[in-house]
Design an enzyme around this catalytic site. Sequence first.
Site, PDB file in Angstrom:
ATOM      1  N   ASP A 327       0.861  -1.182   0.000  1.00 27.63           N
ATOM      2  CA  ASP A 327       0.000   0.000   0.000  1.00 27.63           C
ATOM      3  C   ASP A 327       0.902   1.238   0.000  1.00 27.63           C
ATOM      4  O   ASP A 327       2.133   1.141   0.034  1.00 27.63           O
ATOM      5  CB  ASP A 327      -0.936  -0.017   1.217  1.00 27.63           C
ATOM      6  CG  ASP A 327      -2.246   0.716   0.968  1.00 27.63           C
ATOM      7  OD1 ASP A 327      -2.262   1.625   0.116  1.00 27.63           O
ATOM      8  OD2 ASP A 327      -3.244   0.407   1.628  1.00 27.63           O
ATOM      9  N   GLU A 522     -10.098   7.009   4.220  1.00 26.77           N
ATOM     10  CA  GLU A 522      -9.316   6.329   5.241  1.00 26.77           C
ATOM     11  C   GLU A 522      -8.706   7.275   6.265  1.00 26.77           C
ATOM     12  O   GLU A 522      -8.254   8.350   5.948  1.00 26.77           O
ATOM     13  CB  GLU A 522      -8.207   5.507   4.583  1.00 26.77           C
ATOM     14  CG  GLU A 522      -7.316   6.309   3.654  1.00 26.77           C
ATOM     15  CD  GLU A 522      -6.397   5.424   2.846  1.00 26.77           C
ATOM     16  OE1 GLU A 522      -5.605   4.701   3.451  1.00 26.77           O
ATOM     17  OE2 GLU A 522      -6.470   5.471   1.622  1.00 26.77           O
TER      18      GLU A 522
END
Length: 825
Positions: A327, A522
């Site tokens: 990520d 997020e």
Amino acid sequence: MINLSCKRGLATVAVSLTALMMASGPALAQTPPPSAVVDLTAWPSANSPDAMTDAATLAFVEDLLARMTVEEKVGQVIQADIGSITPADLATYPLGSILAGGNSAPGADERAPAQAWVELAQAFRAAAAQRPGAKVPLMFGIDAVHGHNNVVGATLFPHNIGLGATRNPELIERIGVATALEVAATGADWTFGPTVAVPRDDRWGRTYEGYGEDPEIVAAYAGRMTLGLQGALGQGHLAPGHIAGSAKHYLADGGTLNGKDQGDAVISERELIDVHAAGYPPAIDAGVLTIMASFSSWNGVKHTANPDLLTDVLRGPLGFDGFVVGDWNAHGQIEGCTNESCAAAFNAGLDMFMAPDSWKPLYENTLAQVKSGEITMARLDEAVRRILTVKVKTGVFEADRPVEGRVEVLGSPEHRALAREAVRQSLVLLKNNGSVLPIRPGARVLVAGSADDIGQAAGGWTINWQGTGNTRADFPNGQSVWEGLKEAVEASGGTAELNAAGTFETKPDVAIVVFGEEPYAEFQGDLSDLDFRPREPLALLRRLKAEGIPTVAVFLSGRPLYVNPEINASDAFVAAWLPGSEGGGIADVLVAGTDGAARHDFRGRLSFSWPRSPDQAPQNRGGPDYDPQFAYGFGLTYAAAAETPALAEVEEGSEASSMRFFADGRFVTPWSLVVRDEGGEARIADGARGVSPRSVVTVAPVDGQGQESARLLTFTGPGQAIVTGPAIDLSGPDYAGVALTFRYRIDAGHASALSLGLGNGVVRLGGGQGWQQASVPLRCFASGQGGLTGVDRAWILSATAAATVAVEDIRLDTAAADTCPASVD
């Protein structure tokens, strides 16, 4: 770590010495987690299809691999963001992949037309083709998580939480097909999806990215979405109009303590398997080409460097033949690593670094680690072989791209109709007292609230990362909830009036109030509790009720929230989740046809249990003390009408948490700390200890008014410490006379090197000895671009030279003085 030579039929207990050593370290000494030992016999069996590694593909890959230099091989394992790399860079750096992150776009224009995306992809591919040596095309990845959500004009489907409520795997596959076609048309060939998280704490800011709290929904959807995106794998490459998928985020990103993004899942291996791994076997069996490793941890061990999970499990019983990508700079969070150097993650089984802004030094350092032997050539070849295999199956070696450039498919009538169908099926009816719904033919309808705001209905990951700042003009192919209601009401012989404040001259027969959460993504969406805090919608609902007007509430949210007062103040209450660009799907269910009969009945059922109070412990079906307000699977219908009794209301929560950013030694959710230097930025996951990408800014706890109630920020050069969170509007009258306040102490350096910012406004920070109290009126920051609207950086301490500063108690409070410090040029 056990080295697996065969992925099929293995029944072995694998114990990672690395994981055991890490689990015994000081970070976990206070609260020992369950065993970190992985029992491979306990994991389910899955297999990538044989077509992924057919003989022709393997022969092509081995021939190409043999002709590649070590520099070209290292380039394949590095992925850069388009905001930090240009096509010209590829002449020097033979990178294997690029991505467009949530805030990246052609020419840094978030609203660039679709054709600009096509031309960007073509420019990068052309540059890669001109490199000397082995000709390995780029792979272009993007977050198309609810349609091709980065591009203006694309079809925006409901977020996954809404799709979970449909309980319709076949619909999910059709959405995957449509999404893939729109992505392929703009030149990208890889999406970072499907998300197969199983969110277990709705305070998590990514809850809406999960299909449901129960693994049964995720398991039913993961393979079907994979097939929709990729099609079935054959002996050649993916069919035109299909793209590579990436199951994410491996593993248990939805199971972290207190719903903290990038946090730690302190759970048993049994729970890890039964709940959080449920989506991976069906995705792998369906042929998913890539898997993304999570930022988060399992029992204190970061997944990005956990060989037990990345290698022993994934390449063992789960039988995965594709490659694993990291990520966004996640490797930089590994102990002993930085964004620019992390052999540990690669050696643990990560095949491709997502290094958006750190790619250049990471390339140089990884190359040096291969040449020194810290990374073996065998491990490098293993990763590159997997990447090349996926590239062959994706079709990036093919010169003919028949779908690319067909931008007319974005927002096509067929795709919009599919999205509208998905909206219809996702709606969950929580209340319909007096059969207010469906709205009868010929009714006079007042529509209030944010009904004309497609940006709010679409939520995060829309045009930009957080989904903020969007207007109606950003959705040229969409239909707002208001537009859909107006169309349906008038078609049934009625009249519809839009008034956001809910005022009217002629009393309506019924009012529809659309309201809910503002967009977030997020970690900026993490919450401390589940109270729906804005009070204006409740006041509006109560006023309409007092005036004797039957009222329908349409609630837009990325998770279930405590809204008992709002439900009580409504005659009907619809959980519409984040429906996307096709608001007409709501009208299809709420408004009757000319014959008075419902045109579509409600069919959505809760995929997440609804809370009974703001601070209720997480409610998950089958869990201990399960006592939700509305249970998993609940959903009323017209066919089976029922009255919803008055719900118990708890005392309204204080708004104070929205005014406090750092208190009692903790960053108040949803606010968190980010440190930045020339190498980029790093989020300090727990807000306690961390370092910026190039180690210029370090953070550590220090005593202030209490034990470790402050943070010590050490700058060795230019850098910033930033408190960031959801965008808030500080420009209204409620904030007149309010100041940004905090305590601070300058331990080293000079105040002239320090400045204080909020949003885009910046002022000088005063000097002095010992602890001092800063109180800067908000109006002092108003001259920055954007003023005091949309503020998502609530406190910024910037240094231009070496300095050490302790800070605590950062909040908004009544201004102690009305004067402003000197501004910074």
